[in-house]
Write a protein that holds these residues in place. Structure first.
Motif, short mmCIF file in Angstrom:
data_model
loop_
_atom_site.label_atom_id
_atom_site.label_comp_id
_atom_site.label_asym_id
_atom_site.label_seq_id
_atom_site.Cartn_x
_atom_site.Cartn_y
_atom_site.Cartn_z
N ASP A 119 4.49 -16.18 -0.25
CA ASP A 119 3.06 -16.33 0.22
C ASP A 119 2.94 -15.19 1.10
O ASP A 119 3.65 -14.94 2.00
CB ASP A 119 2.93 -17.87 0.99
CG ASP A 119 3.02 -18.75 0.32
OD1 ASP A 119 2.60 -18.92 -0.96
OD2 ASP A 119 3.96 -19.78 0.53
N VAL A 120 1.91 -14.42 0.80
CA VAL A 120 1.29 -13.34 1.63
C VAL A 120 1.07 -13.77 2.88
O VAL A 120 -0.41 -14.47 3.14
CB VAL A 120 0.39 -12.46 0.79
CG1 VAL A 120 0.07 -11.36 1.91
CG2 VAL A 120 1.10 -11.85 -0.35
N LYS A 121 1.21 -13.41 4.02
CA LYS A 121 0.93 -13.68 5.43
C LYS A 121 -0.23 -12.63 5.76
O LYS A 121 -1.46 -12.92 6.10
CB LYS A 121 2.05 -13.96 6.53
CG LYS A 121 1.33 -14.33 7.84
CD LYS A 121 2.41 -14.46 8.76
CE LYS A 121 2.11 -14.82 10.24
NZ LYS A 121 2.98 -15.25 11.24
N PHE A 122 0.22 -11.44 5.67
CA PHE A 122 -0.69 -10.26 5.97
C PHE A 122 -0.30 -8.97 5.23
O PHE A 122 1.12 -8.86 4.93
CB PHE A 122 -0.90 -9.86 7.39
CG PHE A 122 0.21 -9.45 8.15
CD1 PHE A 122 0.47 -8.10 8.37
CD2 PHE A 122 1.15 -10.41 8.61
CE1 PHE A 122 1.55 -7.69 9.08
CE2 PHE A 122 2.11 -10.05 9.68
CZ PHE A 122 2.39 -8.57 9.49
N VAL A 123 -0.99 -8.10 5.09
CA VAL A 123 -0.65 -6.72 4.55
C VAL A 123 -1.03 -5.54 5.20
O VAL A 123 -2.14 -5.62 6.00
CB VAL A 123 -1.40 -6.63 3.20
CG1 VAL A 123 -1.27 -5.18 2.53
CG2 VAL A 123 -0.89 -7.62 1.87
N LEU A 124 -0.20 -4.48 5.60
CA LEU A 124 -0.39 -3.51 6.38
C LEU A 124 -0.97 -2.49 5.49
O LEU A 124 -0.33 -2.04 4.53
CB LEU A 124 0.85 -3.10 6.99
CG LEU A 124 1.40 -3.62 8.29
CD1 LEU A 124 2.75 -3.20 8.55
CD2 LEU A 124 0.40 -3.84 9.50
N PHE A 125 -2.13 -2.06 5.83
CA PHE A 125 -2.72 -0.84 4.98
C PHE A 125 -2.96 0.55 5.79
O PHE A 125 -3.61 0.34 6.86
CB PHE A 125 -4.17 -1.29 4.54
CG PHE A 125 -5.02 -0.16 3.77
CD1 PHE A 125 -4.28 0.84 3.13
CD2 PHE A 125 -6.46 -0.27 4.01
CE1 PHE A 125 -5.12 1.39 2.63
CE2 PHE A 125 -7.13 0.91 3.36
CZ PHE A 125 -6.52 1.64 2.76
N PHE A 126 -2.01 1.54 5.42
CA PHE A 126 -2.02 2.60 6.31
C PHE A 126 -3.04 3.51 5.58
O PHE A 126 -2.97 4.21 4.60
CB PHE A 126 -0.56 3.38 6.26
CG PHE A 126 0.60 2.67 7.04
CD1 PHE A 126 1.00 1.65 6.54
CD2 PHE A 126 0.62 2.90 8.19
CE1 PHE A 126 2.13 0.83 6.92
CE2 PHE A 126 1.36 2.37 9.09
CZ PHE A 126 2.28 1.25 8.48
N ASP A 127 -4.18 3.74 6.19
CA ASP A 127 -5.42 4.46 5.54
C ASP A 127 -5.42 5.88 6.05
O ASP A 127 -4.96 6.19 7.24
CB ASP A 127 -6.85 3.49 6.16
CG ASP A 127 -7.94 4.17 5.26
OD1 ASP A 127 -7.62 4.91 4.24
OD2 ASP A 127 -8.79 3.66 5.69
N CYS A 128 -5.66 6.86 5.03
CA CYS A 128 -5.68 8.31 5.13
C CYS A 128 -6.34 9.01 4.20
O CYS A 128 -6.47 8.29 3.11
CB CYS A 128 -4.15 8.55 5.13
SG CYS A 128 -3.67 10.16 5.84
N SER A 129 -7.05 10.01 4.70
CA SER A 129 -7.76 10.69 3.62
C SER A 129 -7.00 11.52 2.61
O SER A 129 -5.71 11.57 2.85
CB SER A 129 -8.53 11.62 4.44
OG SER A 129 -7.92 12.95 4.78
N ASN A 130 -7.46 11.62 1.54
CA ASN A 130 -6.96 12.28 0.51
C ASN A 130 -6.52 13.59 0.78
O ASN A 130 -5.37 14.02 0.40
CB ASN A 130 -7.84 12.31 -0.79
CG ASN A 130 -8.20 10.89 -1.41
OD1 ASN A 130 -7.67 10.10 -1.20
ND2 ASN A 130 -9.23 10.98 -2.30
N GLN A 131 -7.20 14.33 1.61
CA GLN A 131 -6.90 15.76 2.00
C GLN A 131 -5.57 15.57 2.92
O GLN A 131 -4.68 16.70 2.67
CB GLN A 131 -8.01 16.44 2.62
CG GLN A 131 -7.61 17.91 2.94
CD GLN A 131 -7.42 18.72 1.54
OE1 GLN A 131 -7.97 18.73 0.64
NE2 GLN A 131 -6.37 19.49 1.52
N VAL A 132 -5.64 14.90 3.79
CA VAL A 132 -4.42 14.89 4.83
C VAL A 132 -3.10 14.32 3.91
O VAL A 132 -2.01 14.88 4.23
CB VAL A 132 -4.83 13.89 5.74
CG1 VAL A 132 -3.46 13.36 6.61
CG2 VAL A 132 -5.75 14.27 6.73
#
Length: 202
Positions: A119-132
Motif C-alpha cells: 500500500d502506498v503511504k506517500f511518494v517523494l517527488f523530486f521536482d527539477c526543471s528540464n534544463q537543470v
C-alpha cells in the motif's frame, strides 16, 4: 512509501534524470533512516552488463533510446533485490525505491504482483526543471561512462517523462500522497527537506 508485507518501501518516481535525487537517496540510507536504497535504473544497468543475461541486449536498446524497459523485467529485478536483502538481514525491511514507477504499465504491473502486500503511504517527488536535469546529466556523463548521458538520449528521456511519468505523479497527487521536494538546489538543501518529510511521516 509503500508497505510490502513487513517491509516499508519508499517510492521515488520523480524527475528521473537528476543525479542529486540518487545522491540524496544514498544519504538517506547512510543516515541511519533504516532504508535500503534500490535504484531501478542501477538494477537494470547491472543486469544489462551481467554475463549470460537473457535481458541484457533488450535493456541496452531501451536505455539508449530513452525508453522505459518492460515492466516484467524491472519488477522482477526489484522483487529479487528486496527478497535477497531481507533474507540476508531480517532487520532490513525498509526500502527506498528510486526511479519507479515511470509509467502506467509500471504501476499496473507492480499492483498485479504486490496486490494485498503493498500500500502506498506517500511518494517523494523530486521536482527539477528540464534544463537543470540536462546540465547535471551532461556533467555526470563526463565521468559516469553511461551511454545515455548525452543530449540526444536526455531529450528523449524528457519526452518520455512528460508523456509517461508525469501522469503517474498527478495520479498520486489526486490521492494526496505526493510530497514534493525542489531538487534544483544543492544536495544538502534537498536532503534537509527530505529529512523533515521523513521525520514527519515516520
Amino acid at each position: 512509501m509503500m508497505l510490502y508485507g513487513n517491509a516499508h518501501i519508499g517510492n521515488v518516481p520523480g524527475v528521473h534524470m537528476s543525479p542529486s535525487t540518487t545522491r540524496t537517496s544514498f544519504i538517506i540510507h547512510q543516515e541511519n533512516y533504516g532504508y535500503t536504497h534500490l535504484s531501478a535504473g542501477d538494477l537494470l544497468r547491472a543486469e544489462r552488463c551481467r554475463e549470460g543475461s537473457e535481458y541484457g541486449q533488450l535493456i541496452d536498446s531501451f536505455i539508449k533510446e530513452g525508453k522505459i524497459v518492460p515492466v516484467e523485467i524491472t519488477i522482477s529485478l526489484l522483487k529479487n533485490a528486496m527478497e535477497e536483502t531481507m533474507q540476508n538481514d531480517q532487520e532490513k525491511f525498509r526500502f527506498l525505491i528510486d526511479g519507479f514507477p515511470r509509467n502506467q504499465d509500471n504501476l499496473q504491473g507492480w499492483t498485479n504482483v504486490m496486490e494485498g502486500k503493498a500500500d502506498v503511504k506517500f511518494v517523494l517527488f523530486f521536482d527539477c526543471s528540464n534544463q537543470v536535469c540536462v546540465d547535471r546529466c551532461l556533467e555526470r556523463g563526463k565521468s559516469s561512462g553511461r551511454t545515455d548521458d548525452n543530449r540526444e538520449s536526455l531529450e528523449k528521456r524528457i519526452q518520455t517523462y512528460l508523456q509517461s511519468t508525469r501522469p503517474i505523479i498527478e495520479q498520486y497527487q489526486q490521492q494526496g500522497k505526493v510530497r514534493t521536494v525542489d531538487a534544483s538546489r544543492s544536495v544538502e538543501e534537498v536532503f534537509a527537506d527530505v529529512k523533515r518529510l521523513l521525520d514527519k511521516e515516520g
